[in-house]
Write an enzyme that holds these catalytic residues in place. Structure first.
Site, PDB file in Angstrom:
ATOM      1  N   TYR A   1      -4.826   5.960  -3.581  1.00  0.00           N
ATOM      2  CA  TYR A   1      -3.977   5.290  -4.565  1.00  0.00           C
ATOM      3  C   TYR A   1      -2.777   6.163  -4.907  1.00  0.00           C
ATOM      4  O   TYR A   1      -1.634   5.692  -4.931  1.00  0.00           O
ATOM      5  CB  TYR A   1      -4.793   4.995  -5.825  1.00  0.00           C
ATOM      6  CG  TYR A   1      -3.986   4.438  -6.971  1.00  0.00           C
ATOM      7  CD1 TYR A   1      -3.535   3.117  -6.953  1.00  0.00           C
ATOM      8  CD2 TYR A   1      -3.673   5.225  -8.078  1.00  0.00           C
ATOM      9  CE1 TYR A   1      -2.784   2.604  -8.012  1.00  0.00           C
ATOM     10  CE2 TYR A   1      -2.926   4.719  -9.131  1.00  0.00           C
ATOM     11  CZ  TYR A   1      -2.492   3.410  -9.094  1.00  0.00           C
ATOM     12  OH  TYR A   1      -1.748   2.902 -10.127  1.00  0.00           O
TER      13      TYR A   1
ATOM     14  N   ASP B   1      -0.651 -13.281  -0.443  1.00  0.00           N
ATOM     15  CA  ASP B   1      -1.135 -11.916  -0.217  1.00  0.00           C
ATOM     16  C   ASP B   1       0.054 -11.122   0.303  1.00  0.00           C
ATOM     17  O   ASP B   1       0.502 -11.325   1.431  1.00  0.00           O
ATOM     18  CB  ASP B   1      -2.269 -11.934   0.801  1.00  0.00           C
ATOM     19  CG  ASP B   1      -2.782 -10.543   1.163  1.00  0.00           C
ATOM     20  OD1 ASP B   1      -2.211  -9.538   0.676  1.00  0.00           O
ATOM     21  OD2 ASP B   1      -3.742 -10.454   1.949  1.00  0.00           O
TER      22      ASP B   1
ATOM     23  N   LYS C   1       1.374   5.345  -4.344  1.00  0.00           N
ATOM     24  CA  LYS C   1       2.347   5.282  -5.426  1.00  0.00           C
ATOM     25  C   LYS C   1       3.475   6.290  -5.213  1.00  0.00           C
ATOM     26  O   LYS C   1       4.623   6.040  -5.583  1.00  0.00           O
ATOM     27  CB  LYS C   1       1.659   5.484  -6.770  1.00  0.00           C
ATOM     28  CG  LYS C   1       0.782   4.297  -7.170  1.00  0.00           C
ATOM     29  CD  LYS C   1       1.574   2.987  -7.195  1.00  0.00           C
ATOM     30  CE  LYS C   1       0.746   1.797  -7.609  1.00  0.00           C
ATOM     31  NZ  LYS C   1       1.534   0.541  -7.643  1.00  0.00           N
TER      32      LYS C   1
ATOM     33  N   ASP D   1       0.683 -14.531  -6.708  1.00  0.00           N
ATOM     34  CA  ASP D   1      -0.539 -13.791  -6.999  1.00  0.00           C
ATOM     35  C   ASP D   1      -1.577 -14.191  -5.959  1.00  0.00           C
ATOM     36  O   ASP D   1      -1.527 -15.304  -5.412  1.00  0.00           O
ATOM     37  CB  ASP D   1      -1.048 -14.100  -8.409  1.00  0.00           C
ATOM     38  CG  ASP D   1      -1.956 -12.997  -8.945  1.00  0.00           C
ATOM     39  OD1 ASP D   1      -1.475 -12.203  -9.774  1.00  0.00           O
ATOM     40  OD2 ASP D   1      -3.127 -12.921  -8.528  1.00  0.00           O
TER      41      ASP D   1
ATOM     42  N   ASN E   1       5.323  -5.806  -8.375  1.00  0.00           N
ATOM     43  CA  ASN E   1       4.255  -5.392  -9.284  1.00  0.00           C
ATOM     44  C   ASN E   1       2.871  -5.400  -8.642  1.00  0.00           C
ATOM     45  O   ASN E   1       1.997  -4.634  -9.055  1.00  0.00           O
ATOM     46  CB  ASN E   1       4.256  -6.304 -10.512  1.00  0.00           C
ATOM     47  CG  ASN E   1       3.020  -6.108 -11.367  1.00  0.00           C
ATOM     48  OD1 ASN E   1       2.903  -5.145 -12.101  1.00  0.00           O
ATOM     49  ND2 ASN E   1       2.071  -7.037 -11.261  1.00  0.00           N
TER      50      ASN E   1
END
Length: 278
Positions: A183, A66, A187, A40, A93
């Site tokens: 965004y 990162d 995706k 993370d 994720n």
């Protein structure tokens, strides 16, 4: 769908695993018996996740990373190999989501346009998008998925076994998130990368699939709902035939299933979304 200890001994890497949906996936994998490599970008939430997992007896390696930095990703997977000897599962994720005040304002305007009678017109979103707003999505949402997949395949192709689960979004399936074109485009790219990679590596017994999430009750979404008016919340849920969003653990259980060996999915996009996209 999942079985206790069905992933016993397997080594799973989860990116963005310190909070929200990622943490739910990490916990579900741990409950299924996996050993965890959790990364993370937020050291505080990562450390909290590590302590929680170790307290329950899970073997875990926590790595601040990162994922948009290819060298950092390679270093993380090198640490994973040194600690556990292999990588059997990867859950991509980590991702940026539209959550700034400006993006939330656009989101509200978009939902109102879809649910309230008003004159049809251009919403002006794409034409007003800056270069910076367009480019900010790609480093984590697409490049990060590629860098982690490439690094994981160095293990999986050698051992001729592996599972990769990419966390996509209904935003990549249609115009449901047109308030954030950058965004949505990333995706959609994740979905395409899932399909092409799946075809590439299936012959080595590596199964790659994606979950195109609908609404998830993560902290950013709950914060948005808390700040919306009753009318705005009602308008939003009117778009979802089931009338509600899913809790993170519902998606996490699906991720665990796809991370296991008891399925026949290759290059598929599973989209639990309450009927938002049918």
């Amino acid at each position: 769908m999942t079985h206790a200890q069905s992933l016993s001994g397997q080594v799973a890497v989860v990116t963005g695993g310190g909070q929200g949906l990622g943490r739910a996936i990490v916990q579900a994998l741990a409950d299924a018996g996996a050993r965890l490599v959790v990364c993370d970008i937020n050291p505080a939430t990562l450390e909290d996740t590590r302590k929680s997992l170790e307290a329950s007896g899970t073997e875990v390696l926590a790595v601040p990373c990162d994922v948009s930095d290819a060298a950092a990703v390679d270093a993380m997977f090198e640490q994973a190999g040194q600690r556990f000897g292999s990588v059997d599962i990867l859950v991509n994720n980590a991702g940026l989501v539209p959550s700034s005040p400006a993006e939330e304002s656009l989101r509200k305007a978009h939902y109102a346009y879809r649910t309230t009678p008003m004159p049809r017109q251009s919403l002006g979103v794409t034409a007003s998008l800056s270069d910076a707003d367009w480019h900010k999505w790609w480093g984590v949402n697409v490049h990060g998925v590629f860098y982690c997949t490439r690094a994981a395949l160095r293990f999986m192709e050698r051992q001729r076994a592996g599972r990769i689960v990419n966390i996509a979004s209904v935003a990549g399936l249609g115009a449901g998130s047109m308030h954030s074109p950058g965004y949505s485009a990333t995706k959609a790219a994740v979905i395409s990368l899932t399909q092409t990679t799946a075809f590439d590596v299936a012959g080595a017994n590596i199964q790659v699939n994606a979950i195109a999430c609908g609404g998830v009750n993560t902290p950013p979404m709950l914060a948005y709902l808390a700040g919306a008016t009753e009318e705005q919340r009602a308008s939003l849920f009117q778009l979802v035939p089931l009338g509600r969003f899913a809790d993170a653990d519902q998606y996490a259980r699906l991720a665990v299933y796809l991370a296991g060996k008891d399925h026949y999915f290759v290059g598929q996009v599973l989209s639990p979304n309450g009927g938002y996209v049918i």
